[in-house]
Motif scaffolding. Structure first.
Motif, mmCIF file in Angstrom:
data_model
loop_
_atom_site.group_PDB
_atom_site.id
_atom_site.type_symbol
_atom_site.label_atom_id
_atom_site.label_comp_id
_atom_site.label_asym_id
_atom_site.label_seq_id
_atom_site.Cartn_x
_atom_site.Cartn_y
_atom_site.Cartn_z
ATOM 1 N N GLY A 86 0.812 -1.205 0.000
ATOM 2 C CA GLY A 86 0.000 0.000 0.000
ATOM 3 C C GLY A 86 0.844 1.252 0.000
ATOM 4 N N VAL A 87 0.176 2.395 -0.073
ATOM 5 C CA VAL A 87 0.838 3.704 -0.095
ATOM 6 C C VAL A 87 0.297 4.538 1.056
ATOM 7 C CG1 VAL A 87 1.187 5.839 -1.405
ATOM 8 C CG2 VAL A 87 1.210 3.643 -2.584
ATOM 9 N N LEU A 88 1.202 5.211 1.772
ATOM 10 C CA LEU A 88 0.832 6.104 2.862
ATOM 11 C C LEU A 88 1.168 7.538 2.472
ATOM 12 C CD1 LEU A 88 2.466 4.112 5.805
ATOM 13 C CD2 LEU A 88 0.072 4.034 5.108
ATOM 14 N N PHE A 89 0.203 8.448 2.609
ATOM 15 C CA PHE A 89 0.441 9.870 2.393
ATOM 16 C C PHE A 89 0.453 10.567 3.749
ATOM 17 C CE2 PHE A 89 -1.626 10.266 -2.120
ATOM 18 C CZ PHE A 89 -0.555 9.570 -2.655
ATOM 19 N N LEU A 90 1.529 11.283 4.037
ATOM 20 C CA LEU A 90 1.580 12.162 5.203
ATOM 21 C C LEU A 90 1.003 13.498 4.759
ATOM 22 C CD1 LEU A 90 2.899 12.362 8.153
ATOM 23 C CD2 LEU A 90 4.662 13.679 6.997
ATOM 24 N N GLU A 91 -0.068 13.963 5.434
ATOM 25 C CA GLU A 91 -0.755 15.165 4.981
ATOM 26 C C GLU A 91 -0.991 16.147 6.123
ATOM 27 O OE1 GLU A 91 -4.241 14.054 2.736
ATOM 28 O OE2 GLU A 91 -2.965 13.570 1.016
ATOM 29 N N GLU A 92 -1.329 17.381 5.756
ATOM 30 C CA GLU A 92 -1.641 18.417 6.735
ATOM 31 C C GLU A 92 -2.906 18.044 7.502
ATOM 32 O OE1 GLU A 92 0.234 20.914 7.315
ATOM 33 O OE2 GLU A 92 1.391 21.341 5.504
ATOM 34 N N SER A 93 -3.025 18.568 8.716
ATOM 35 C CA SER A 93 -4.221 18.365 9.523
ATOM 36 C C SER A 93 -4.552 19.661 10.245
ATOM 37 C CB SER A 93 -3.998 17.240 10.544
ATOM 38 O OG SER A 93 -5.063 17.191 11.477
ATOM 39 N N SER A 94 -5.850 19.931 10.385
ATOM 40 C CA SER A 94 -6.264 21.137 11.104
ATOM 41 C C SER A 94 -6.335 20.906 12.608
ATOM 42 C CB SER A 94 -7.638 21.605 10.602
ATOM 43 O OG SER A 94 -8.608 20.585 10.814
ATOM 44 N N VAL A 95 -6.210 19.648 13.051
ATOM 45 C CA VAL A 95 -6.349 19.347 14.482
ATOM 46 C C VAL A 95 -5.126 18.675 15.091
ATOM 47 C CG1 VAL A 95 -8.862 19.201 14.385
ATOM 48 C CG2 VAL A 95 -7.498 17.145 13.978
ATOM 49 N N SER A 96 -4.121 18.345 14.270
ATOM 50 C CA SER A 96 -2.917 17.705 14.800
ATOM 51 C C SER A 96 -1.735 18.071 13.918
ATOM 52 C CB SER A 96 -3.093 16.177 14.865
ATOM 53 O OG SER A 96 -3.325 15.658 13.566
ATOM 54 N N ASP A 97 -0.551 17.530 14.257
ATOM 55 C CA ASP A 97 0.649 17.868 13.496
ATOM 56 C C ASP A 97 0.587 17.358 12.065
ATOM 57 O OD1 ASP A 97 2.072 19.270 15.497
ATOM 58 O OD2 ASP A 97 2.541 17.375 16.470
ATOM 59 N N PHE A 98 -0.082 16.235 11.851
ATOM 60 C CA PHE A 98 -0.222 15.676 10.509
ATOM 61 C C PHE A 98 -1.339 14.653 10.519
ATOM 62 C CE2 PHE A 98 2.655 12.849 12.719
ATOM 63 C CZ PHE A 98 2.217 11.586 12.344
ATOM 64 N N SER A 99 -1.726 14.219 9.334
ATOM 65 C CA SER A 99 -2.694 13.130 9.215
ATOM 66 C C SER A 99 -2.148 12.101 8.239
ATOM 67 C CB SER A 99 -4.059 13.650 8.747
ATOM 68 O OG SER A 99 -3.957 14.171 7.431
ATOM 69 N N MET A 100 -2.745 10.913 8.248
ATOM 70 C CA MET A 100 -2.316 9.835 7.367
ATOM 71 C C MET A 100 -3.469 9.431 6.468
ATOM 72 S SD MET A 100 -1.207 5.899 8.343
ATOM 73 C CE MET A 100 -2.868 5.230 8.489
ATOM 74 N N ARG A 101 -3.179 9.288 5.179
ATOM 75 C CA ARG A 101 -4.124 8.659 4.248
ATOM 76 C C ARG A 101 -3.491 7.365 3.772
ATOM 77 N NH1 ARG A 101 -6.145 12.379 -0.449
ATOM 78 N NH2 ARG A 101 -7.712 10.742 -0.647
ATOM 79 N N TYR A 102 -4.283 6.302 3.775
ATOM 80 C CA TYR A 102 -3.775 4.979 3.397
ATOM 81 C C TYR A 102 -4.516 4.475 2.169
ATOM 82 C CZ TYR A 102 -3.216 -0.052 3.316
ATOM 83 O OH TYR A 102 -2.983 -1.331 2.898
ATOM 84 N N PHE A 103 -3.743 3.988 1.185
ATOM 85 C CA PHE A 103 -4.319 3.414 -0.017
ATOM 86 C C PHE A 103 -3.818 1.982 -0.178
ATOM 87 C CE2 PHE A 103 -4.364 7.948 -0.624
ATOM 88 C CZ PHE A 103 -5.601 8.184 -1.196
ATOM 89 N N ASN A 104 -4.755 1.064 -0.402
ATOM 90 C CA ASN A 104 -4.397 -0.329 -0.682
ATOM 91 C C ASN A 104 -3.746 -0.424 -2.054
ATOM 92 O OD1 ASN A 104 -5.686 -1.681 1.687
ATOM 93 N ND2 ASN A 104 -7.530 -0.768 0.803
ATOM 94 N N ALA A 105 -3.083 -1.538 -2.293
ATOM 95 C CA ALA A 105 -2.376 -1.716 -3.570
ATOM 96 C C ALA A 105 -3.309 -1.644 -4.774
ATOM 97 C CB ALA A 105 -1.621 -3.046 -3.556
ATOM 98 N N ASP A 106 -4.600 -1.935 -4.571
ATOM 99 C CA ASP A 106 -5.542 -1.868 -5.701
ATOM 100 C C ASP A 106 -6.043 -0.456 -5.965
ATOM 101 O OD1 ASP A 106 -7.317 -1.392 -3.637
ATOM 102 O OD2 ASP A 106 -8.567 -3.157 -4.003
ATOM 103 N N GLY A 107 -5.546 0.517 -5.192
ATOM 104 C CA GLY A 107 -5.915 1.908 -5.403
ATOM 105 C C GLY A 107 -7.062 2.392 -4.527
ATOM 106 N N SER A 108 -7.716 1.484 -3.814
ATOM 107 C CA SER A 108 -8.822 1.895 -2.940
ATOM 108 C C SER A 108 -8.269 2.508 -1.669
ATOM 109 C CB SER A 108 -9.714 0.694 -2.602
ATOM 110 O OG SER A 108 -8.980 -0.297 -1.890
ATOM 111 N N GLU A 109 -9.003 3.487 -1.130
ATOM 112 C CA GLU A 109 -8.560 4.139 0.096
ATOM 113 C C GLU A 109 -9.070 3.374 1.304
ATOM 114 O OE1 GLU A 109 -8.158 8.591 2.114
ATOM 115 O OE2 GLU A 109 -9.198 8.332 0.190
ATOM 116 N N GLY A 110 -8.158 3.064 2.224
ATOM 117 C CA GLY A 110 -8.523 2.335 3.435
ATOM 118 C C GLY A 110 -8.811 3.306 4.569
ATOM 119 N N GLU A 111 -9.684 2.870 5.480
ATOM 120 C CA GLU A 111 -10.011 3.722 6.626
ATOM 121 C C GLU A 111 -8.884 3.762 7.642
ATOM 122 O OE1 GLU A 111 -13.661 2.402 8.296
ATOM 123 O OE2 GLU A 111 -14.855 2.973 6.546
ATOM 124 N N MET A 112 -8.195 2.643 7.820
ATOM 125 C CA MET A 112 -7.145 2.574 8.833
ATOM 126 C C MET A 112 -6.221 1.419 8.504
ATOM 127 S SD MET A 112 -5.669 3.762 11.361
ATOM 128 C CE MET A 112 -4.569 3.327 12.676
#
Length: 198
Positions: free
Chosen positions: A49-75
């Motif tokens: 999978g792929v992890l994106f480190l992204e900006e967050s309005s409530v913490s230092d950063f947020s994480m977005r996770y994508f499975n190898a098939d391109g779908s976005e995972g919740e956690m």
């Protein structure tokens, strides 16, 4: 397209391509086909999978996770551990990220587990490294997580060095009755002799 910096990481063999997207460099990319291509083993870098480190309005950063098939995972638990380590290698930079703290500040990375449990890692100023535990940082993290509705007191903070329990009362204008409990050991006793400071 410009070159995209990345880091390859794995948690117990669960492998990820990690990309710092805080500058929104990936906004021009169609994420699903991009992820499918770069996660393909033998023909590209390959990963679960792929992890994106992204900006967050409530913490230092947020994480977005994508499975190898391109779908976005919740956690993704292993991904969360990897992104925390990835961010820790941003620890020194992150502690100077705000002009509000000209001398820098500690960086606490937290993962709420349930309504009364948080995992925490701390990069501490002055030490300039990750420490096994930070009582004040843990206390602040527990209170902020509760104010954001993620937890409720008492909160158990699982640090690398052990478990701290933080209890407090949230009032209409103040946080009161703050208690920090945890292990404290005596490991040595002795005397400083005059040669130590002469």
């Amino acid at each position: 397209m410009e070159k995209i910096p990345f880091m390859k990481m794995n948690g117990c063999g669960n492998d990820f391509i990690v990309i710092d997207n805080r500058g929104n460099r990936m906004n021009s990319v169609q994420v699903a086909p991009f992820v499918q291509r770069i996660c393909s083993r033998r023909i590209s870098l390959g990963a679960d999978g792929v992890l994106f480190l992204e900006e967050s309005s409530v913490s230092d950063f947020s994480m977005r996770y994508f499975n190898a098939d391109g779908s976005e995972g919740e956690m993704c638990g292993n991904g969360a551990r990897c992104i925390a380590k990835f961010a820790y290698t941003l620890g020194r930079a992150m502690r100077y990220a705000s002009e509000v703290f000209p001398n820098g500040t500690n960086v606490n990375l937290i993962e709420p587990v349930d309504r009364q449990t948080i995992r925490i890692r701390t990069y501490e100023r002055g030490v300039e490294d990750e420490t096994l535990a930070c009582g004040s940082g843990s206390t602040a993290s527990a209170i902020i997580a509760s104010l954001l509705g993620k937890t409720r007191p008492p909160v158990n903070l699982h640090t690398r060095g052990g478990v701290l329990q933080i209890d407090f009362q949230i009032g209409p204008e103040h946080i009161d009755e703050i208690y920090l409990a945890g292990e404290a050991k005596i490991v040595a006793e002795g005397h400083l002799l005059p040669d130590a400071w002469r």
